[in-house]
Design a protein around this motif. Structure first.
Motif, mmCIF file in Angstrom:
data_model
loop_
_atom_site.group_PDB
_atom_site.id
_atom_site.type_symbol
_atom_site.label_atom_id
_atom_site.label_comp_id
_atom_site.label_asym_id
_atom_site.label_seq_id
_atom_site.Cartn_x
_atom_site.Cartn_y
_atom_site.Cartn_z
ATOM 1 N N HIS A 188 -6.164 4.115 -1.033
ATOM 2 C CA HIS A 188 -5.927 3.303 -2.226
ATOM 3 C C HIS A 188 -7.247 2.881 -2.864
ATOM 4 N N LEU A 189 -8.196 2.423 -2.057
ATOM 5 C CA LEU A 189 -9.484 1.988 -2.605
ATOM 6 C C LEU A 189 -10.249 3.152 -3.224
ATOM 7 N N HIS A 190 -10.234 4.289 -2.575
ATOM 8 C CA HIS A 190 -10.969 5.448 -3.101
ATOM 9 C C HIS A 190 -10.465 5.844 -4.469
ATOM 10 N N GLN A 191 -9.160 5.707 -4.681
ATOM 11 C CA GLN A 191 -8.571 6.096 -5.963
ATOM 12 C C GLN A 191 -8.759 5.030 -7.036
ATOM 13 N N ASP A 192 -8.549 3.760 -6.660
ATOM 14 C CA ASP A 192 -8.452 2.706 -7.674
ATOM 15 C C ASP A 192 -9.600 1.694 -7.659
ATOM 16 N N HIS A 193 -10.283 1.517 -6.522
ATOM 17 C CA HIS A 193 -11.342 0.503 -6.425
ATOM 18 C C HIS A 193 -12.516 1.059 -5.620
ATOM 19 N N PRO A 194 -13.167 2.109 -6.102
ATOM 20 C CA PRO A 194 -14.238 2.747 -5.311
ATOM 21 C C PRO A 194 -15.400 1.829 -4.988
ATOM 22 N N ASP A 195 -15.680 0.822 -5.824
ATOM 23 C CA ASP A 195 -16.805 -0.080 -5.552
ATOM 24 C C ASP A 195 -16.584 -0.906 -4.287
ATOM 25 N N ALA A 196 -15.334 -1.168 -3.977
ATOM 26 C CA ALA A 196 -15.016 -1.972 -2.794
ATOM 27 C C ALA A 196 -14.926 -1.139 -1.528
ATOM 28 N N PHE A 197 -14.984 0.179 -1.670
ATOM 29 C CA PHE A 197 -14.766 1.071 -0.533
ATOM 30 C C PHE A 197 -15.721 0.810 0.629
ATOM 31 N N MET B 160 -2.761 2.454 8.986
ATOM 32 C CA MET B 160 -2.852 1.459 7.922
ATOM 33 C C MET B 160 -4.240 1.483 7.285
ATOM 34 N N ALA B 161 -5.281 1.637 8.120
ATOM 35 C CA ALA B 161 -6.645 1.718 7.586
ATOM 36 C C ALA B 161 -6.799 2.922 6.668
ATOM 37 N N ARG B 162 -6.229 4.051 7.050
ATOM 38 C CA ARG B 162 -6.294 5.246 6.196
ATOM 39 C C ARG B 162 -5.619 4.996 4.849
ATOM 40 N N ALA B 163 -4.450 4.350 4.893
ATOM 41 C CA ALA B 163 -3.725 4.081 3.651
ATOM 42 C C ALA B 163 -4.518 3.160 2.734
ATOM 43 N N ILE B 164 -5.148 2.137 3.310
ATOM 44 C CA ILE B 164 -5.952 1.207 2.512
ATOM 45 C C ILE B 164 -7.139 1.930 1.885
ATOM 46 N N LEU B 165 -7.821 2.779 2.664
ATOM 47 C CA LEU B 165 -8.987 3.498 2.144
ATOM 48 C C LEU B 165 -8.593 4.506 1.070
ATOM 49 N N SER C 119 0.837 -1.190 0.000
ATOM 50 C CA SER C 119 0.000 0.000 0.000
ATOM 51 C C SER C 119 0.871 1.238 0.000
ATOM 52 N N SER C 120 0.369 2.300 -0.619
ATOM 53 C CA SER C 120 1.064 3.579 -0.581
ATOM 54 C C SER C 120 0.852 4.243 0.779
ATOM 55 N N TYR C 121 1.731 5.159 1.128
ATOM 56 C CA TYR C 121 1.490 6.016 2.279
ATOM 57 C C TYR C 121 0.263 6.888 1.999
ATOM 58 N N PRO C 122 -0.413 7.401 3.056
ATOM 59 C CA PRO C 122 -1.592 8.246 2.853
ATOM 60 C C PRO C 122 -1.286 9.449 1.959
ATOM 61 N N ILE C 123 -2.201 9.770 1.046
ATOM 62 C CA ILE C 123 -1.999 10.823 0.056
ATOM 63 C C ILE C 123 -2.719 12.100 0.493
ATOM 64 N N VAL C 124 -2.016 13.219 0.450
ATOM 65 C CA VAL C 124 -2.585 14.531 0.761
ATOM 66 C C VAL C 124 -2.112 15.526 -0.292
ATOM 67 N N SER C 125 -2.723 16.705 -0.297
ATOM 68 C CA SER C 125 -2.347 17.744 -1.266
ATOM 69 C C SER C 125 -1.230 18.629 -0.750
ATOM 70 N N ALA C 126 -1.153 18.803 0.560
ATOM 71 C CA ALA C 126 -0.149 19.687 1.155
ATOM 72 C C ALA C 126 0.234 19.149 2.526
ATOM 73 N N VAL C 127 1.387 19.563 3.024
ATOM 74 C CA VAL C 127 1.875 19.062 4.307
ATOM 75 C C VAL C 127 0.874 19.351 5.420
ATOM 76 N N GLN C 128 0.268 20.537 5.408
ATOM 77 C CA GLN C 128 -0.663 20.903 6.481
ATOM 78 C C GLN C 128 -1.923 20.055 6.473
ATOM 79 N N ASP C 129 -2.177 19.319 5.384
ATOM 80 C CA ASP C 129 -3.352 18.452 5.319
ATOM 81 C C ASP C 129 -3.079 17.063 5.883
ATOM 82 N N GLY C 130 -1.831 16.744 6.148
ATOM 83 C CA GLY C 130 -1.475 15.402 6.582
ATOM 84 C C GLY C 130 -1.633 15.202 8.076
#
Length: 217
Positions: A176-185, A169-174, A119-130
């Protein structure tokens, strides 16, 4: 090519870099001292996995872009937090984190990347959003053997919301799913909630989800 450094005042950390995944290949060490001086150098091609040791409250940002446009490239932030670190190996040394693959999310005490749960690390737009101990942005380039700039600065620990390893870990998985597998979200989200042990973890994860996606659903 040497990795460029951007150091805030009075920062202190040691970086042990490896040219391969899982702490393999060529080993390089960089030490950063509060006066702004350094010992050792890191090369772009020699950083694929790493161990960081520093006092709590330090932040490292690994960037593929240099200069003021680093935010537009791929980057990853690592916050040194007491609840997400490995203890000092001996007296008068620093706690640390291990990152067996710069492009993947693994627990900070991991000795190698988990090949079964990639899994990728959690994705954000800016440092202050992390939030939590690590997060970042993925653009066109990967981080492995492609970090051209490391920013080292201090953070305000009072601003860091608590997030357990399980919740991170749950955030990272979600993500990934939101970006690539929204039906499984929806189904995976419920399963992740069931696996969290405490009510505070569940509340924190729910607040995080609502702040990001509930207006889309």
């Amino acid at each position: 090519m040497p990795i460029k450094l951007k150091l805030a005042q009075y920062t202190r950390c040691d970086i042990v870099a490896y040219s391969g995944r899982n702490f393999s290949g060529k080993k390089s060490i960089l030490r950063i001292f509060p006066a702004g001086n350094t010992q050792g150098k890191l090369q772009v091609e020699d950083l694929a996995s790493m161990i960081i040791r520093s006092p709590y409250g330090m932040r490292l940002i690994l960037c593929t872009n240099t200069g003021n446009d680093w935010i537009h490239g791929t980057w990853r932030c690592i916050n040194m937090l007491e609840e997400h670190s490995i203890p000092p190996p001996e007296k008068n040394t620093y706690p640390g984190v291990r990152i067996p693959d710069l492009d993947l999310f693994d627990a900070p005490e991991s000795t190698r990347a988990d090949e079964e749960l990639i899994s990728s690390y959690p994705i954000v737009s800016a440092v202050q959003d992390g939030s939590g101990w690590t997060f970042g942005k993925i653009a066109q380039s990967k981080l492995k053997n492609n970090v051209h700039l490391i920013i080292v600065e201090k953070i305000d620990l009072s601003d860091q919301p608590p997030a357990s390893n399980e919740e991170s870990m749950a955030r990272a998985i979600l993500e990934h799913l939101h970006q690539d597998h929204p039906d499984a979200f929806p189904s995976v989200r419920e399963l992740l909630f069931q696996n969290l042990r405490s009510a505070s973890e569940k509340d924190s994860l729910q607040n995080w989800i609502e702040s990001r996606w509930d207006d889309e659903r």
